[in-house]
Structures are given as structure tokens and as C-alpha cells.
Design a protein around this motif. Structure first.
Motif, PDB file in Angstrom:
ATOM      1  N   THR A   1       4.216   0.179   1.805  1.00 54.01           N
ATOM      2  CA  THR A   1       4.183  -0.656   3.002  1.00 54.01           C
ATOM      3  C   THR A   1       3.711  -2.047   2.604  1.00 54.01           C
ATOM      4  OG1 THR A   1       3.587   1.273   4.322  1.00 54.01           O
ATOM      5  CG2 THR A   1       3.230  -0.873   5.326  1.00 54.01           C
TER       6      THR A   1
ATOM      7  N   ALA B   1      -7.006   0.217   2.639  1.00 53.65           N
ATOM      8  CA  ALA B   1      -6.822   1.072   1.467  1.00 53.65           C
ATOM      9  C   ALA B   1      -7.679   0.562   0.328  1.00 53.65           C
ATOM     10  CB  ALA B   1      -5.353   1.064   1.052  1.00 53.65           C
TER      11      ALA B   1
ATOM     12  N   LYS C   1      -5.110   6.512   0.130  1.00 51.33           N
ATOM     13  CA  LYS C   1      -4.387   5.270   0.377  1.00 51.33           C
ATOM     14  C   LYS C   1      -4.826   4.238  -0.655  1.00 51.33           C
ATOM     15  CE  LYS C   1      -1.798   3.457   3.761  1.00 51.33           C
ATOM     16  NZ  LYS C   1      -0.453   3.900   3.986  1.00 51.33           N
TER      17      LYS C   1
ATOM     18  N   SER D   1       0.838  -1.192   0.000  1.00 50.28           N
ATOM     19  CA  SER D   1       0.000   0.000   0.000  1.00 50.28           C
ATOM     20  C   SER D   1       0.876   1.246   0.000  1.00 50.28           C
ATOM     21  CB  SER D   1      -0.931   0.000   1.213  1.00 50.28           C
ATOM     22  OG  SER D   1      -0.193   0.073   2.411  1.00 50.28           O
ATOM     23  N   TRP D   2       0.327   2.347  -0.494  1.00 55.21           N
ATOM     24  CA  TRP D   2       1.060   3.615  -0.556  1.00 55.21           C
ATOM     25  C   TRP D   2       0.065   4.764  -0.623  1.00 55.21           C
ATOM     26  CZ3 TRP D   2       0.141   0.350  -4.486  1.00 55.21           C
ATOM     27  CH2 TRP D   2      -0.404   0.853  -5.647  1.00 55.21           C
ATOM     28  N   ASP D   3       0.549   5.962  -0.347  1.00 49.52           N
ATOM     29  CA  ASP D   3      -0.253   7.175  -0.476  1.00 49.52           C
ATOM     30  C   ASP D   3      -0.065   7.716  -1.881  1.00 49.52           C
ATOM     31  OD1 ASP D   3      -1.281   7.241   2.137  1.00 49.52           O
ATOM     32  OD2 ASP D   3       0.576   8.117   2.890  1.00 49.52           O
TER      33      ASP D   3
ATOM     34  N   THR E   1      -4.226  13.318  -0.724  1.00 56.49           N
ATOM     35  CA  THR E   1      -3.775  11.986  -1.099  1.00 56.49           C
ATOM     36  C   THR E   1      -4.829  10.960  -0.706  1.00 56.49           C
ATOM     37  OG1 THR E   1      -2.671  11.641   1.029  1.00 56.49           O
ATOM     38  CG2 THR E   1      -1.337  12.561  -0.760  1.00 56.49           C
TER      39      THR E   1
END
Length: 122
Positions: free
Chosen positions: A43, A53, A24, A11-13, A22
Motif C-alpha cells: 500500500t 507500521a 505490518k 507498507s505491507w504485511d 504477520t
């Protein structure tokens, strides 16, 4: 696509559509990303229940502008290989500058990272 046992959810922003804030986002990618995920602001999650997310498929994330496909070259056991990787769009310049020398595919080391467009039209 690797088999499910060779993947993790990362996962990322990502920048939100419309350019404000932003959001997720998460996608299932190869476990080979373990060596570079932190440098790309991602992550790793071993189980989908840990993810809070929006889940997207990697190719769909590219179409929506959440990921960009890039090309890396890496060395493993004195042989050279190439691979396409997915990078969050807001981390592309970081990937080009920071990924050289990072771990890839177990004992491999990344030797270079570049924009995918150049790799297609050589």
C-alpha cells in the motif's frame, strides 16, 4: 537511492519472526513501484503520518527477511533496461508470475522478473 521527492512509503504485511502470524512493515521506496505495488500486496502512502507500521530501511528489511531483492527487465521508448526491485518475501512467486507487462518507470513495461541470485552469477 532516489531523492525524497521521487519516493513514497510503501507498507505491507510480512510474516512475523518465528513464523506465527504477520506484522505490518513499511519502507521508503521509489515512486516507480506505483505500477506494481498492488500486485505485490503493498500500500502506498504519500505521508509518513499515514503509516501505522514498523518503518525499516530497504536494505535492513532484506537482511531481516522482510523483503527480497529481485531483478526486472523493462522496455521504455523502444529501449531495454534492467533494475533491481524489492519484493515482500511471501510474494516472490507472485512477482515472477504476474509482473510481466505491468507498468514501470512511467511509460515503461516490465518484460521479465527473476530471482536476484541468477542475475549475480550469470
Amino acid at each position: 537511492m532516489p531523492s525524497l521527492e521521487n519516493t513514497k512509503i510503501y507498507s505491507w504485511d510480512a510474516p512475523a519472526p518465528g513464523g506465527t502470524g504477520t506484522m505490518k512493515v513499511a519502507a521508503r521506496l521509489s515512486k516507480r513501484y506505483d505500477g506494481i505495488a498492488e500486485h505485490l500486496g503493498m500500500t502506498a502512502h504519500t505521508d509518513a503520518s499515514e503509516v501505522t507500521a514498523q518503518m525499516v530501511k530497504a536494505n535492513q528489511a532484506v537482511k531481516e527477511g522482510l523483503l527480497m531483492k529481485m531483478r526486472i527487465n523493462y522496455r521504455k521508448s523502444d529501449k531495454y533496461f534492467g533494475a533491481d526491485i524489492y519484493v515482500p518475501t511471501n510474494k516472490v512467486s507472485d512477482a515472477i508470475q504476474k509482473l510481466a507487462g505491468k507498468a514501470w518507470d512511467g511509460t515503461g513495461k516490465i518484460t521479465s522478473c527473476r530471482d536476484r541470485v541468477r542475475a549475480d552469477f550469470r
